[in-house]
Scaffold this active site. Structure first.
Site, PDB file in Angstrom:
ATOM      1  N   HIS A  43       0.860  -1.191   0.000  1.00  0.00           N
ATOM      2  CA  HIS A  43       0.000   0.000   0.000  1.00  0.00           C
ATOM      3  C   HIS A  43       0.892   1.235   0.000  1.00  0.00           C
ATOM      4  O   HIS A  43       2.109   1.111   0.202  1.00  0.00           O
ATOM      5  CB  HIS A  43      -0.871   0.020   1.263  1.00  0.00           C
ATOM      6  N   HIS A 125       5.496   6.351  -0.895  1.00  0.00           N
ATOM      7  CA  HIS A 125       6.201   5.116  -1.248  1.00  0.00           C
ATOM      8  C   HIS A 125       5.404   3.896  -0.825  1.00  0.00           C
ATOM      9  O   HIS A 125       4.527   3.979   0.039  1.00  0.00           O
ATOM     10  CB  HIS A 125       7.579   5.084  -0.573  1.00  0.00           C
TER      11      HIS A 125
HETATM   12  P1  2AM Z   1       6.622   2.288   6.037  1.00  0.00           P
HETATM   13  O1  2AM Z   1       6.031   1.272   5.092  1.00  0.00           O
HETATM   14  O2  2AM Z   1       7.537   3.229   5.386  1.00  0.00           O
HETATM   15  O3  2AM Z   1       7.196   1.623   7.271  1.00  0.00           O
HETATM   16  C1  2AM Z   1       1.680   1.082   8.618  1.00  0.00           C
HETATM   17  O4  2AM Z   1       2.671   0.916   9.574  1.00  0.00           O
HETATM   18  C2  2AM Z   1       2.120   2.080   7.586  1.00  0.00           C
HETATM   19  O5  2AM Z   1       2.304   3.357   8.199  1.00  0.00           O
HETATM   20  C3  2AM Z   1       3.406   1.748   6.869  1.00  0.00           C
HETATM   21  O6  2AM Z   1       3.224   2.033   5.496  1.00  0.00           O
HETATM   22  C4  2AM Z   1       4.427   2.682   7.454  1.00  0.00           C
HETATM   23  O7  2AM Z   1       5.375   3.162   6.538  1.00  0.00           O
HETATM   24  C5  2AM Z   1       3.578   3.875   7.838  1.00  0.00           C
HETATM   25  N1  2AM Z   1       4.153   4.665   8.925  1.00  0.00           N
HETATM   26  C6  2AM Z   1       4.497   5.962   8.858  1.00  0.00           C
HETATM   27  N2  2AM Z   1       4.966   6.396  10.032  1.00  0.00           N
HETATM   28  C7  2AM Z   1       4.949   5.322  10.855  1.00  0.00           C
HETATM   29  C8  2AM Z   1       5.337   5.127  12.229  1.00  0.00           C
HETATM   30  N3  2AM Z   1       5.804   6.120  12.982  1.00  0.00           N
HETATM   31  N4  2AM Z   1       5.190   3.892  12.741  1.00  0.00           N
HETATM   32  C9  2AM Z   1       4.705   2.876  11.999  1.00  0.00           C
HETATM   33  N5  2AM Z   1       4.305   3.004  10.712  1.00  0.00           N
HETATM   34  C10 2AM Z   1       4.436   4.219  10.149  1.00  0.00           C
END
Ligand code: 2AM
Length: 177
Positions: A43, A125
């Protein structure tokens, strides 16, 4: 008192593209490059909300429902690695204005509701691999997946029997009316 849920807003990736991405990843990255994100979990996060009470969830959903903007087309045509967060990602060389607007709006609403928002700029991303601690060779440009984004989704993130599971809770259609 009701329990809180770990929530985030995201763009869903169409199922056929999720499948193609998993195949492309298997064909283009070494097996030990990192921990692959399962197809159903691919996602693009728009706003991470953290642990949210039921009351706050209702307020955030009401605000999300007031967003009026058209859909947009997303081109996944870029890839890279962030060594600091150990993530290999897919992205878009030219993020559509609609994607940035939507994320900015949701992040501003989240901040107003008291959900901590990272001061780092939004880098749209899709995480392909986690725990990619060593530099991974990134496939040369030339790949492209295109799809229309006509809605955004509120997901709950849970850790179930050792696996991360994302469950869509609510969706909103993008249109101007
Ligand atoms: P990431 O894929 O770059 O880890 C669920 O965790 C989603 O929220 C993921 O896509 C994650 O990005 C994003 N996300 C953004 N900030 C986050 C945080 N502080 N902790 C966990 N997930 C985060």
């Amino acid at each position: 008192m009701s329990e809180s849920k770990r929530l985030f807003f995201a763009v869903e990736i169409p199922k056929p593209i999720q499948k193609q991405l998993v195949q492309w990843r298997a064909d283009n990255f070494p097996a030990d490059a990192g921990i692959p994100v399962v197809a159903a979990n691919l996602h693009i996060t728009l706003a991470f909300l953290g642990d949210v009470s039921e009351e706050k969830q209702r307020a955030l959903a009401a605000m999300a429902g007031r967003i009026r903007q058209p859909g947009f087309t997303l081109n996944l045509d870029d890839a890279g690695q962030w060594l600091r967060s150990r993530v290999v990602w897919l992205g878009t060389r030219q993020p559509p204005r609609g994607l940035l607007q939507l994320a900015n709006m949701l992040r501003a609403q989240a901040a107003r509701s008291g959900c901590y928002q990272s001061p780092q700029p939004f880098h749209p991303h899709l995480t392909l691999l986690r725990n990619a601690a060593q530099a991974v060779p990134i496939p040369a440009p030339g790949f492209l997946w295109t799809f229309p984004v006509t809605e955004f989704v509120l997901y709950e993130s849970r850790f179930v029997r050792g696996r991360t599971k994302y469950t869509p809770l609510q969706r909103w259609t993008l249109n101007e009316s």
